[in-house]
Design an enzyme around this catalytic site. Structure first.
Site, PDB file in Angstrom:
ATOM      1  N   GLU A 164       9.383  -2.163   8.185  1.00  0.00           N
ATOM      2  CA  GLU A 164      10.535  -1.338   8.933  1.00  0.00           C
ATOM      3  C   GLU A 164      11.489  -1.105   7.835  1.00  0.00           C
ATOM      4  O   GLU A 164      12.152  -2.046   7.586  1.00  0.00           O
ATOM      5  CB  GLU A 164      10.577  -2.240  10.037  1.00  0.00           C
ATOM      6  N   GLU A 208       0.697  -1.113   0.157  1.00  0.00           N
ATOM      7  CA  GLU A 208      -0.033  -0.248   0.035  1.00  0.00           C
ATOM      8  C   GLU A 208       0.874   1.171   0.190  1.00  0.00           C
ATOM      9  O   GLU A 208       1.848   1.406   0.389  1.00  0.00           O
ATOM     10  CB  GLU A 208      -0.750  -0.074   1.231  1.00  0.00           C
ATOM     11  N   ASN A 230      -5.916   4.614  15.164  1.00  0.00           N
ATOM     12  CA  ASN A 230      -6.848   4.372  14.095  1.00  0.00           C
ATOM     13  C   ASN A 230      -7.445   3.168  14.347  1.00  0.00           C
ATOM     14  O   ASN A 230      -7.093   2.448  15.614  1.00  0.00           O
ATOM     15  CB  ASN A 230      -6.031   4.184  12.788  1.00  0.00           C
ATOM     16  N   SER A 267       9.306   5.765  16.358  1.00  0.00           N
ATOM     17  CA  SER A 267       8.026   5.454  16.990  1.00  0.00           C
ATOM     18  C   SER A 267       8.191   5.166  18.278  1.00  0.00           C
ATOM     19  O   SER A 267       8.914   4.085  18.652  1.00  0.00           O
ATOM     20  CB  SER A 267       7.464   4.177  16.396  1.00  0.00           C
ATOM     21  N   LEU A 268       8.032   6.160  19.198  1.00  0.00           N
ATOM     22  CA  LEU A 268       8.289   6.166  20.678  1.00  0.00           C
ATOM     23  C   LEU A 268       7.087   5.095  21.513  1.00  0.00           C
ATOM     24  O   LEU A 268       7.482   4.241  21.943  1.00  0.00           O
ATOM     25  CB  LEU A 268       8.455   7.409  21.287  1.00  0.00           C
ATOM     26  N   CYS A 275       5.483  -7.305   7.803  1.00  0.00           N
ATOM     27  CA  CYS A 275       6.700  -6.713   8.827  1.00  0.00           C
ATOM     28  C   CYS A 275       6.928  -7.427   9.734  1.00  0.00           C
ATOM     29  O   CYS A 275       5.988  -8.316  10.321  1.00  0.00           O
ATOM     30  CB  CYS A 275       6.097  -5.220   9.233  1.00  0.00           C
ATOM     31  N   CYS A 333      -2.115   1.751   7.920  1.00  0.00           N
ATOM     32  CA  CYS A 333      -1.100   0.803   7.360  1.00  0.00           C
ATOM     33  C   CYS A 333      -1.342  -0.649   7.440  1.00  0.00           C
ATOM     34  O   CYS A 333      -1.903  -1.116   8.372  1.00  0.00           O
ATOM     35  CB  CYS A 333       0.180   1.078   7.977  1.00  0.00           C
TER      36      CYS A 333
HETATM   37  S1  SF4 Z   1       4.113  -0.271  13.389  1.00  0.00           S
HETATM   38 FE1  SF4 Z   1       5.627  -0.117  11.638  1.00  0.00          FE
HETATM   39  S2  SF4 Z   1       7.477  -1.437  12.362  1.00  0.00           S
HETATM   40 FE2  SF4 Z   1       5.386  -1.998  13.713  1.00  0.00          FE
HETATM   41  S3  SF4 Z   1       4.790  -3.760  13.055  1.00  0.00           S
HETATM   42 FE3  SF4 Z   1       3.710  -1.957  11.746  1.00  0.00          FE
HETATM   43  S4  SF4 Z   1       4.878  -1.738   9.917  1.00  0.00           S
HETATM   44 FE4  SF4 Z   1       6.038  -2.938  11.344  1.00  0.00          FE
END
Ligand code: SF4
Length: 347
Positions: free
Chosen positions: A163, A92, A293, A217-218, A112, A336
């Site tokens: 990632e 995507e 989301n 991403s904290l 991922c 995502c």
């Molecule tokens: S947030 Fe990013 S790093 Fe975490 S699982 Fe989803 S795609 Fe992978």
């Protein structure tokens, strides 16, 4: 036999190919100019190449490594593309429009391996890394769509599926091509890579001077909270993560962005606000607070507007830069992984 993807070839590889068919190396620059500057979609558009070479390239290579499977427009203007790879995977890309800025959120992997609990892509598991050409092609096809409306993409966020740091070489090469003045000519500030926190790769981005800004991403303000949301924290706990981000800031002089997901009763509480202040207050950073989301995990729900306002006000009271990002494209499942997972299940 399956043709190879010409956009994934390095300069050295394209030189070697041209030599092997009795062509001069200077053709490499001409071909890449057509591919990345003019972003052409067929070999016969490469007007300064001899017809025999055009024919040979067409015979040996694919110029479009992705096929558009669907394109959905949300009420808020967000557009989501679902692309199919040659080996029948789905990925995507999302176009985000804000005033004069047109940003594309690009995928770097099919699926991922990081397993973040709030993320749809994580449920797919890891399938494979995207090739350089597949990363570039997402930009090219979305940009072609925008050009029909007299607009162009202005920003790239490597924050779609996957990632990016786990596909480091291909991400790094794609970022350099996007930044290259001869090709896409996008300034460093227009490129952002987002990582879940692979500390050795954060240092590598700084050392290699990969042309991009860094977002991390904290999402958790102490190790137990962050480990529960992001398994990577077991490998690289907060102390190690901040050592690496401090190194990045010192080495590059760039401000870092911390992404922080707002989840009811977990990350959006008074205690979390206090911990976030302690972690970020003395650092050269800004925070992007992202409201959760839709999630398939019933345990995770977005906070109320009131809770969000209270949290943000507390952080701002310490003069920490924080922006709030509301979920975009809810009606088209723009989070995502939402569409690709569905397609992968159907396929
Ligand atoms: S947030 Fe990013 S790093 Fe975490 S699982 Fe989803 S795609 Fe992978």
């Amino acid at each position: 036999m399956e043709k190879s993807d010409i956009k994934s070839l390095s300069v050295g590889e394209l030189n070697a190919y041209l030599e092997s068919i009795g062509q001069k190396k200077y053709r490499t620059a001409q071909i890449q100019d057509w591919l990345f500057k003019h972003q052409c979609s067929a070999f016969d558009q490469m007007k300064n190449l001899p017809a025999s070479l055009v024919q040979r390239l067409d015979q040996d290579f694919d110029i479009n490594p992705l096929t558009c499977s669907s394109q959905d427009v949300a009420e808020d203007g967000t557009i989501k593309w679902l692309f199919r790879t040659k080996d029948q995977f789905y990925i995507e890309s999302v176009l985000l429009i804000a005033e004069d800025r047109h940003s594309i959120c690009i995928s770097t992997q099919v699926g991922c391996a990081m397993g973040c609990t709030f993320c749809r892509t994580a449920q797919m598991g890891f399938k494979r890394n995207l090739r350089v050409g597949e990363i570039l092609e997402q930009f090219i096809q979305v940009n072609q769509y925008l050009k029909t409306q007299g607009k162009e993409l202005s920003n790239i966020i490597f924050m779609g599926m996957g990632e990016p740091m786990n596909n480091f070489e291909n991400f790094d090469r794609a970022a350099r091509i996007f930044h290259d003045r001869r090709f896409f000519n996008l300034g460093k500030k227009r490129l952002t890579v987002s990582t879940s926190g692979l500390v050795d790769k954060i240092r590598e981005v700084a050392d290699r001077e990969t042309p991009c800004h860094l977002a991390v991403s904290l999402n958790g303000t102490n190790d137990s909270m962050r480990s529960a949301l992001m398994p990577i924290n077991d490998r690289y706990p907060l102390e190690k993560l901040f050592e690496a981000t401090d190194y990045y800031v010192e080495k590059t002089g760039n401000r870092i962005t911390f992404e922080y997901i707002l989840i009811k009763d977990i990350t959006c509480t008074e205690q979390a606000a206090n911990e976030l202040i302690a972690l970020t207050g003395r650092r050269r950073c800004k925070i992007n607070a992202i409201v959760l989301n839709e999630s398939e995990n019933d345990m995770l729900v977005p906070p109320s507007d009131q809770e969000i306002e209270k949290f943000i006000a507390k952080i701002r009271s310490k003069e920490i830069l924080i922006h709030i990002r509301r979920p975009r494209g809810r009606d088209i499942q723009a989070a995502c992984g939402q569409l690709a997972i569905k397609q992968q299940k159907v396929a």
